[in-house]
Each structure stands twice: as structure tokens, then as C-alpha cells.
Write an enzyme that holds these catalytic residues in place. Structure first.
Site, mmCIF file in Angstrom:
data_model
loop_
_atom_site.group_PDB
_atom_site.id
_atom_site.type_symbol
_atom_site.label_atom_id
_atom_site.label_comp_id
_atom_site.label_asym_id
_atom_site.label_seq_id
_atom_site.Cartn_x
_atom_site.Cartn_y
_atom_site.Cartn_z
ATOM 1 N N ARG A 290 -10.543 -11.193 1.856
ATOM 2 C CA ARG A 290 -11.448 -12.190 1.273
ATOM 3 C C ARG A 290 -10.828 -13.582 1.292
ATOM 4 O O ARG A 290 -11.546 -14.573 1.316
ATOM 5 C CB ARG A 290 -11.837 -11.759 -0.155
ATOM 6 C CG ARG A 290 -10.674 -11.673 -1.103
ATOM 7 C CD ARG A 290 -11.010 -10.892 -2.356
ATOM 8 N NE ARG A 290 -11.090 -9.443 -2.095
ATOM 9 C CZ ARG A 290 -11.368 -8.533 -3.015
ATOM 10 N NH1 ARG A 290 -11.626 -8.900 -4.264
ATOM 11 N NH2 ARG A 290 -11.396 -7.254 -2.708
ATOM 12 N N LYS B 203 0.832 -1.198 0.000
ATOM 13 C CA LYS B 203 0.000 0.000 0.000
ATOM 14 C C LYS B 203 0.870 1.253 0.000
ATOM 15 O O LYS B 203 2.009 1.205 0.457
ATOM 16 C CB LYS B 203 -0.857 0.034 1.276
ATOM 17 C CG LYS B 203 -2.015 -0.942 1.309
ATOM 18 C CD LYS B 203 -2.815 -0.777 2.587
ATOM 19 C CE LYS B 203 -3.983 -1.751 2.638
ATOM 20 N NZ LYS B 203 -4.984 -1.533 1.581
HETATM 21 N N1 BES Z 1 -8.186 -3.501 4.359
HETATM 22 C C1 BES Z 1 -8.357 -3.109 3.017
HETATM 23 C C2 BES Z 1 -9.659 -2.334 2.765
HETATM 24 C C3 BES Z 1 -9.801 -1.001 3.449
HETATM 25 C C4 BES Z 1 -9.525 0.170 2.770
HETATM 26 C C5 BES Z 1 -10.266 -0.906 4.737
HETATM 27 C C6 BES Z 1 -9.689 1.390 3.372
HETATM 28 C C7 BES Z 1 -10.427 0.321 5.367
HETATM 29 C C8 BES Z 1 -10.141 1.470 4.680
HETATM 30 C C9 BES Z 1 -8.363 -4.351 2.112
HETATM 31 O O1 BES Z 1 -7.588 -5.405 2.541
HETATM 32 C C10 BES Z 1 -7.832 -3.920 0.796
HETATM 33 O O2 BES Z 1 -6.679 -3.590 0.738
HETATM 34 N N2 BES Z 1 -8.676 -3.910 -0.236
HETATM 35 C C11 BES Z 1 -8.286 -3.517 -1.527
HETATM 36 C C12 BES Z 1 -8.837 -4.526 -2.511
HETATM 37 C C13 BES Z 1 -8.256 -4.419 -3.880
HETATM 38 C C14 BES Z 1 -6.779 -4.791 -3.865
HETATM 39 C C15 BES Z 1 -9.027 -5.328 -4.794
HETATM 40 C C16 BES Z 1 -8.854 -2.131 -1.798
HETATM 41 O O3 BES Z 1 -9.953 -1.830 -1.318
HETATM 42 O O4 BES Z 1 -8.183 -1.346 -2.439
HETATM 43 MN MN MN Z 2 -5.573 -5.275 1.915
#
Ligand code: BES
Ligand code: MN
Ligand code: ZN
Length: 495
Positions: free
Chosen positions: A347, A273
């Protein structure tokens, strides 16, 4: 600090310390307290007028009593109009009032209970307890010097104890569950790796009389939970599956599974990230925290149904041992998953946790997860995305959310989008592109529900508050806990 809640029939004129004075929309003082205005020679009503108080919910003003009453101060709190008033108005009003009282140095807050259309006094009292308890929550575990402490020790409702006792009990149970969830969410990644989360769950189970089983890496290998193992393999902290069970005294009328995403820190893994705001990913176990909070409360409430609380806990790290994009995993239900992004880790954890829960023979299962940024884009910071394969279950959760004052919004599981998850080399891939990201994620989860009635709550937005408000400070909110408690209560009553 925990506030004590009790009830006594007392006259406002004889009370000491601090008294809550509800003001209705339009500025009139609640009937239950008009005696007070007489003693103060009409000054109370006059002050409300002079200060321009409108009775809006959330508005609070602290007034002195100039030695004319045994009470030192009055907390004037807006409670809205009598016809439109809801349980959530009471929650917010009492949250704001308790905060103001506590900041003013009150130790005891006496509080009348106004009428709310369609709600018996017991439920009004429950809402007031929820508001005062949640509003005065603070996370002080890591402060060596506390500048502002909240002084409030007890709230005494001016009501007959027998009439509101059960409301107090239910409210307190809910507050303790939410605050437990908040503490877990606020605790940082270094202080709450998966094995610590499992340890805390174990202790809570012990205290509450729940069954508890914890699977470490070895046990997960034996089980065949390849997706959970993959997410955790880049961390020095092993992944864990936590399984709590509440069983009622008699034969259970039904059995419910609650499943939580417990990523104790989400760096994104190899699909790392951006640095900005990454610290908030300590809250990526908010679903797990809510499930653990609910399980603690369920033991106290003594419902006639069995409840399974299942948490998949892992830390998502980039490392020489980490899983990679392109890896193909074998999930607990035998399906193979091609990893496109290691940041779509929630997921993967839930895939195995859902299969595991379905295998416990539950009638319905509900998962909670901070799953997608896309859900926050769709519904904003306060909305929970609600998905499900069983319309009755979805409807029941919407009703429970309304009673709890939490915003759940139904989202579609369109079969047409399933093809976005088709993989070249495995049964399914773990991302479906940017568009409809929250829906794709839910469609992925559905593949692992084994035909059991299922609902999914994407709490990525509401799990964390950017700013404080009447129901608590900035940080973890414990969102979902109270909705699930209202849901379980109704589900048990209908079973
Ligand atoms: N934990 C994150 C989602 C999230 C984002 C929670 C902002 C709280 C605030 C999750 O694991 C994630 O990184 N999701 C990705 C999915 C994508 C890679 C398909 C996302 O939402 O960008
Ligand atoms: Mn994630
Ligand atoms: Zn995540």
C-alpha cells in the site's frame, strides 16, 4: 513454445494427426462431427457410451483411430449442455483438450467450433484460443533437462477463416499477455530485481511501440516519492517507478491508468514474515506483471483510448538500512504516513504510484495488487476483492470479469473504518488491525487517489495457483490480465 492458430474449412474425414471431438452433456457427439462416426461405422458413438463419457466440461479422453481414418488419434472433449454452455466452458474444454493432445504427442490439433448461446463464432473461437494457449503454458526457463515437452505446434479450426480471424487475433494477443505475466511471476527474486523488471518493461515498450519512462532512486527522490523510497531502502536493489504509455493514432477518446504493485520479493522487511511458504513471495509483483502484460496487448489491439501503465517496483528486505516500524514517511501527495508494519509495504508503493498516475490526468485508474492475506481469507484462492469509488467503473469491471471467466467480488469501502487508520503522530498509519484487513488496506489506498475515479483489485488469492488445471499449471496465473483487456475493449467502445 507458442502455438500457431489458423482456420480452414476442411472435412474431418480427410484430416491427419489429431482431431478434437466435442461431446455434449448426455454423451451425444457434436453435430459438426457426426460424419466421422459414419466413417467409423458407429464406433465413435459406441466408445463414448462404453467409456461412460458424460460430456462434462474438462473431461477428456484420447482414442486411437485403428487406421480407419487419416487422423492418428481423436481427443474426445466434454463441452457441457448446448443451452447452458458459456465462453468459459469453451476455454476450459479447449484447455484440457489441448493439454491432452500435446501430452499424447500431437503436433497439429484440428478443432471444430461448437455453438454457444449469445456468442458469435468469432468470440467462441477467441475463447478456444485462450483455452488452448493458456492450458499448454509451461515455465521451463530454469530447467536444464526437460522430461516432458508439450509437442503441440498448431491448432487449426474447422471454420471459414474470415469468420473467426479477429477472434484468433484477439485470443492470441490475450494469451501472449497472460503468459508474459506468468513468466514474470514465476521468475524468482534473484533473477528479477526491480531494475530487471524495469529493463524488461523497457524492452517490451520498445518492441510494442509504447512510450516508457523509468525513475530510479535519484529520480524518485527528485519526484518526492517518499513511500516508494522507504520500501526499497533496505535492499541492495534500488526501487524503480516504471511508466508505460500507449497513445492511439488519433486524438484519444479517453485515458485510463493501470497501476501495479511490483514487490519483486516480500520478506516483510523488519516486520519479517514467518519462514514457511515465504518462497511464494517471489510472486508479490503479480499486479505489476499483469499491468505490463496488458500494456503489451493494448499496443497490438490498437484501441482508440490512451492507457498509462504504472508500476512501483521494490524489494522489501530487512537490513541495516531498512525502514522501520514507527518511521514517518512523506508520500508524493504530501501526506505523512506512520509505518506500523513494514510488511504492509504494498500500500505504500501504491500510495505514490496512484498519486503519480492521477497526476497524468487519467479519467479512471485501476490498481492490481497482491495486497492482503485477509482478502484470501475472505474470498478464497480464486476470488479477487474489488473496491472502488466509482460504481460505474466497479460494475464495468464485474462485467469484464464475467466475460473473462475471472471471479471479481465487490467489497465495501466503509467510511466508519477509516478511523482505524488514524495515527498519533502522522496523517495516517499503514495498518488498521486484523479485522477487515482487505478493506482497511483499500481505505488506505483511497487517500492517495486525488479524487480520480478509482478501482482496486486485491489479487492476493488468484495470482498464484497451488495446483494446475485446464487453464494452466501451478504457479503464476496472470490473473487480471484478461479481465482488464475485456474492460478496456468495452470502455473504448463506450467512450
Ligand atoms: N504480499 C503480502 C500479501 C499476501 C499474502 C499476498 C499472502 C499473497 C499471499 C502483503 O505485503 C502483506 O504482507 N500484507 C500483510 C498486511 C498486514 C501486515 C497488515 C498481510 O496480509 O498479512
Ligand atoms: Mn508484505
Ligand atoms: Zn507484499
Amino acid at each position: 513454445m507458442t502455438i500457431r492458430f489458423t482456420a480452414e474449412r476442411r472435412s474431418p474425414a480427410e484430416l491427419t494427426d489429431t482431431l478434437l471431438v466435442p461431446v455434449e452433456a448426455g454423451g451425444s457427439i457434436d453435430a459438426s462431427i457426426q460424419e466421422l462416426d459414419r466413417i467409423l461405422d458407429g464406433k465413435l458413438c459406441q466408445s463414448v457410451g462404453d467409456l461412460g463419457l458424460t460430456g462434462r466440461v474438462g473431461q477428456v479422453t484420447v482414442l486411437p483411430t485403428w487406421g480407419q481414418l487419416p487422423a492418428q488419434r481423436l481427443v474426445i472433449a466434454g463441452i457441457g449442455s448446448p443451452e447452458a454452455r458459456t465462453a468459459d466452458d469453451i476455454r476450459r474444454a479447449w484447455g484440457a483438450a489441448a493439454q491432452a493432445a500435446a501430452e499424447a504427442g500431437a503436433r497439429t490439433l484440428y478443432s471444430p467450433l461448437p455453438a454457444v448461446p449469445g456468442l458469435d463464432p468469432e468470440r467462441v473461437c477467441q475463447a478456444a484460443v485462450e483455452g488452448a494457449g493458456l492450458g499448454t503454458y509451461r515455465f521451463l526457463e530454469y530447467r536444464t533437462r526437460v522430461e516432458t515437452t508439450l509437442s503441440l505446434e498448431q491448432v487449426i479450426f474447422l471454420a471459414t477463416a474470415g469468420q473467426v480471424e479477429r477472434g484468433i487475433e484477439r485470443g492470441r494477443t490475450a494469451v501472449e499477455a497472460v503468459c508474459l505475466a506468468r513468466d514474470l511471476v514465476n521468475r524468482p527474486g534473484n533473477e528479477l530485481p526491480p531494475e530487471r523488471l524495469a529493463g524488461i518493461a523497457w524492452e517490451i515498450a520498445e518492441r510494442a511501440g509504447l512510450e516508457c519512462r523509468v525513475y530510479d532512486r535519484g529520480a524518485l527522490e527528485e519526484l518526492g516519492a517518499g513511500a516508494i523510497l522507504a520500501v526499497g531502502q533496505g535492499s541492495r536493489h534500488e526501487p524503480h517507478l516504471i511508466h508505460l504509455v500507449y497513445r492511439p493514432a488519433g486524438q484519444p477518446l479517453a485515458s485510463v491508468g493501470l497501476v501495479g504493485k511490483g514487490v519483486t520479493f516480500d520478506t516483510g522487511g523488519i516486520s519479517i514474515k514467518p519462514a514457511e511458504g515465504m518462497e511464494r513471495m517471489k510472486g508479490d509483483m503479480a499486479g505489476a506483471a499483469a499491468v505490463i502484460g496488458v500494456m503489451q496487448a493494448v499496443a497490438t489491439l490498437g484501441l482508440p483510448i490512451a492507457v498509462h501503465g504504472v508500476v512501483a517496483a521494490a524489494e522489501n528486505m530487512p537490513d541495516g538500512a531498512a525502514f522501520r516500524p514507527g518511521d514517518i514517511l512523506r508520500a508524493l501527495n504530501g501526506k505523512t504516513i506512520e509505518v506500523i508494519s513494514t510488511d504492509a509495504e504494498g500500500r505504500l508503493l501504491l500510495a505514490d504510484a496512484l498519486t503519480y498516475t492521477a497526476q497524468q490526468g487519467v479519467d479512471v485508474m485501476i490498481d492490481l495488487a497482491t495486497l492482503t492475506g485477509a482478502c484470501v481469507v475472505a474470498l478464497g484462492k480464486q476470488g479477487t476483492g474489488l473496491f472502488g469509488t466509482d460504481q460505474d467503473l466497479v460494475d464495468a469491471l464485474v462485467r469484464a470479469g464475467q466475460r473473462a471467466g475471472e471471479k471479481l467480488w465487490p467489497m465495501p469501502l466503509w467510511d466508519e473504518y477509516r478511523e482505524l487508520l488514524k495515527s498519533e503522530h502522522a496523517d495516517i498509519k499503514n495498518t488498521g488491525g486484523r479485522w477487515g484487513g482487505a478493506i482497511n488496506a483499500a481505505l488506505f489506498l483511497r487517500e492517495f487517489t486525488e479524487g480520480v475515479s478509482w478501482a482496486h483489485l486485491d489479487i492476493a488469492g488468484p495470482a498464484w495457483a497451488e495446483r494446475g488445471g485446464p487453464l494452466g499449471p501451478a504457479g503464476g496465473t496472470g490473473h487480471g490480465v484478461r479481465t482488464l483487456l475485456y474492460f478496456l475493449e468495452e470502455y473504448a467502445a463506450r467512450s
